[in-house]
Design a protein around this motif. Structure first.
Motif, PDB file in Angstrom:
ATOM      1  N   LEU A  30      35.933  23.960  20.136  1.00 43.06           N
ATOM      2  CA  LEU A  30      36.557  22.696  19.750  1.00 43.06           C
ATOM      3  C   LEU A  30      36.330  22.379  18.282  1.00 43.06           C
ATOM      4  N   LEU A  31      35.106  22.632  17.800  1.00 50.24           N
ATOM      5  CA  LEU A  31      34.812  22.373  16.394  1.00 50.24           C
ATOM      6  C   LEU A  31      35.600  23.296  15.482  1.00 50.24           C
ATOM      7  N   GLN A  32      35.723  24.562  15.904  1.00 50.33           N
ATOM      8  CA  GLN A  32      36.483  25.517  15.106  1.00 50.33           C
ATOM      9  C   GLN A  32      37.944  25.108  15.038  1.00 50.33           C
ATOM     10  N   ASN A  33      38.516  24.719  16.196  1.00 49.66           N
ATOM     11  CA  ASN A  33      39.906  24.276  16.209  1.00 49.66           C
ATOM     12  C   ASN A  33      40.092  23.010  15.385  1.00 49.66           C
ATOM     13  N   ALA A  34      39.085  22.127  15.442  1.00 42.58           N
ATOM     14  CA  ALA A  34      39.180  20.893  14.657  1.00 42.58           C
ATOM     15  C   ALA A  34      39.204  21.198  13.179  1.00 42.58           C
ATOM     16  N   SER A  35      38.370  22.159  12.730  1.00 43.46           N
ATOM     17  CA  SER A  35      38.352  22.507  11.304  1.00 43.46           C
ATOM     18  C   SER A  35      39.637  23.174  10.877  1.00 43.46           C
ATOM     19  N   VAL A  36      40.274  23.915  11.806  1.00 39.96           N
ATOM     20  CA  VAL A  36      41.529  24.580  11.485  1.00 39.96           C
ATOM     21  C   VAL A  36      42.673  23.584  11.452  1.00 39.96           C
ATOM     22  N   MET A  37      42.691  22.637  12.405  1.00 39.97           N
ATOM     23  CA  MET A  37      43.830  21.750  12.577  1.00 39.97           C
ATOM     24  C   MET A  37      43.685  20.420  11.853  1.00 39.97           C
ATOM     25  N   ALA A  38      42.519  20.170  11.191  1.00 39.53           N
ATOM     26  CA  ALA A  38      42.316  18.896  10.511  1.00 39.53           C
ATOM     27  C   ALA A  38      43.403  18.687   9.469  1.00 39.53           C
ATOM     28  N   CYS A  39      43.898  17.467   9.373  1.00 38.49           N
ATOM     29  CA  CYS A  39      44.982  17.150   8.436  1.00 38.49           C
ATOM     30  C   CYS A  39      44.511  16.057   7.492  1.00 38.49           C
ATOM     31  N   PRO A  65      44.641  18.063  -2.331  1.00 43.82           N
ATOM     32  CA  PRO A  65      43.679  17.695  -1.272  1.00 43.82           C
ATOM     33  C   PRO A  65      42.748  18.856  -0.946  1.00 43.82           C
ATOM     34  N   PRO A  66      41.449  18.597  -0.825  1.00 40.83           N
ATOM     35  CA  PRO A  66      40.491  19.689  -0.582  1.00 40.83           C
ATOM     36  C   PRO A  66      40.359  20.078   0.882  1.00 40.83           C
ATOM     37  N   ASP A  67      40.825  19.238   1.806  1.00 41.28           N
ATOM     38  CA  ASP A  67      40.580  19.446   3.234  1.00 41.28           C
ATOM     39  C   ASP A  67      41.848  19.866   3.979  1.00 41.28           C
ATOM     40  N   PRO A  86      43.043  23.697 -10.309  1.00 39.87           N
ATOM     41  CA  PRO A  86      41.730  24.291 -10.621  1.00 39.87           C
ATOM     42  C   PRO A  86      41.556  25.664  -9.983  1.00 39.87           C
ATOM     43  N   ASN A  87      40.482  26.321 -10.365  1.00 42.67           N
ATOM     44  CA  ASN A  87      40.123  27.594  -9.745  1.00 42.67           C
ATOM     45  C   ASN A  87      39.889  27.418  -8.245  1.00 42.67           C
ATOM     46  N   HIS A  88      40.334  28.405  -7.469  1.00 40.92           N
ATOM     47  CA  HIS A  88      40.105  28.443  -6.013  1.00 40.92           C
ATOM     48  C   HIS A  88      40.681  27.228  -5.289  1.00 40.92           C
ATOM     49  N   ALA A  89      41.776  26.678  -5.799  1.00 41.99           N
ATOM     50  CA  ALA A  89      42.372  25.490  -5.180  1.00 41.99           C
ATOM     51  C   ALA A  89      42.876  25.766  -3.766  1.00 41.99           C
ATOM     52  N   PHE A  90      43.232  27.025  -3.467  1.00 47.80           N
ATOM     53  CA  PHE A  90      43.817  27.356  -2.152  1.00 47.80           C
ATOM     54  C   PHE A  90      43.084  28.528  -1.496  1.00 47.80           C
ATOM     55  N   ARG A  91      41.822  28.722  -1.830  1.00 49.68           N
ATOM     56  CA  ARG A  91      41.115  29.945  -1.436  1.00 49.68           C
ATOM     57  C   ARG A  91      40.946  30.100   0.079  1.00 49.68           C
TER      58      ARG A  91
END
Length: 266
Positions: A30-39, A65-67, A86-91
């Motif tokens: 659930l936590l992994q899915n939350a981190s993937v699907m967070a908007c 947006p960073p998240d 900036p550097n690594h904006a979409f890493r």
């Protein structure tokens, strides 16, 4: 009695441990899915044909947006007030295929801005911004179709080397205009048209460098010559003054005559 209780307690303990393990696994998923699907709160995320689309257009954003969801495939950031990539904006966006940054206030793009998405990105739109130049490393390894139209480009050697490695959008390639240039006669002309005519901005760069070096060397040479002339003239003046001083001294014959006169008187 004790023999009967112990196996029962063991089974209860085993069942409790099993439930704890299962709950841990479910929580992790659930936590992994939350981190993937967070908007991000400033964006709208949706599923379109099984792909995650993040729509952040016209939200008065001043930075990226960073998240962002890690499974983002399409990211729309157009019509905001973003000034810097900036550097690594979409890493972390390893599935990103389309990135729209058009109609912003972007002035600078760091050399590592697109690290992490160079292999997946297919479309990049940077049109209608305030970009004058970008480092050569910024678009390294990008295979995307790129739109750079309607930016105030300064046409010089670095821009020429950048464009040589890019796959520009054919529909907007003639809208990549030299706003300024190392040679003023090329200002206002499409960059590709100028380069196709055989102009090499890197040659102008080398010539400018050579002229600057020549001017610097000439300046130093002039200073050395001026110092030598000053030194010679100063020494000549000292020599003239010394000679006049010597001339002003009484001669030996005059001293002898004066001495004989004094002797006679005595």
């Amino acid at each position: 009695m004790q023999d009967f209780v112990r196996p029962r307690m063991f089974r209860v303990s085993l069942m409790f441990n099993g439930f704890a393990l299962l709950w841990g696994l479910l929580s992790g998923i659930l936590l992994q899915n939350a981190s993937v699907m967070a908007c991000p709160s400033s964006c709208h995320c949706m599923e379109k044909n099984g792909l995650t689309v993040v729509q952040c257009m016209s939200r008065n954003l001043e930075k990226i947006p960073p998240d962002l969801p890690r499974d983002t495939v399409v990211l729309l950031l157009a019509a905001n007030h973003i000034t810097h990539i900036p550097n690594h904006a979409f890493r972390d966006l390893h599935y990103l295929q389309e990135l729209d940054l058009s109609n912003n206030d972007i002035e600078t793009v760091d050399m590592g801005a697109f690290l992490g998405v160079s292999d997946s990105l297919l479309v990049l739109d940077l049109s209608n911004n305030h970009i004058q130049s970008v480092p050569k490393e910024a678009f390294a390894r990008l295979r995307a179709k790129i739109s750079l139209s309607n930016n105030p480009w300064h046409c010089e050697c670095t821009l020429q080397e950048v464009l040589r490695e890019l796959r520009l959008d054919p529909e907007t390639v003639n809208e990549v205009i030299c706003h300024t240039a190392v040679q003023e006669e090329y200002a206002g002309k499409p960059v590709i048209q100028v380069l196709d005519s055989g102009i090499n901005f890197c040659n102008f760069h080398h010539k400018t460098t050579d002229v600057a070096m020549f001017v610097t060397m000439f300046g130093w040479f002039t200073m050395v010559i001026a110092y030598v002339i000053y030194y010679v003239r100063h020494n000549q003046e000292d020599a003239r003054r010394h000679l006049e001083y010597l001339k002003s001294l009484p001669s030996n014959s005059q001293i002898s005559k004066d001495f004989d006169t004094i002797s006679t008187v005595l």
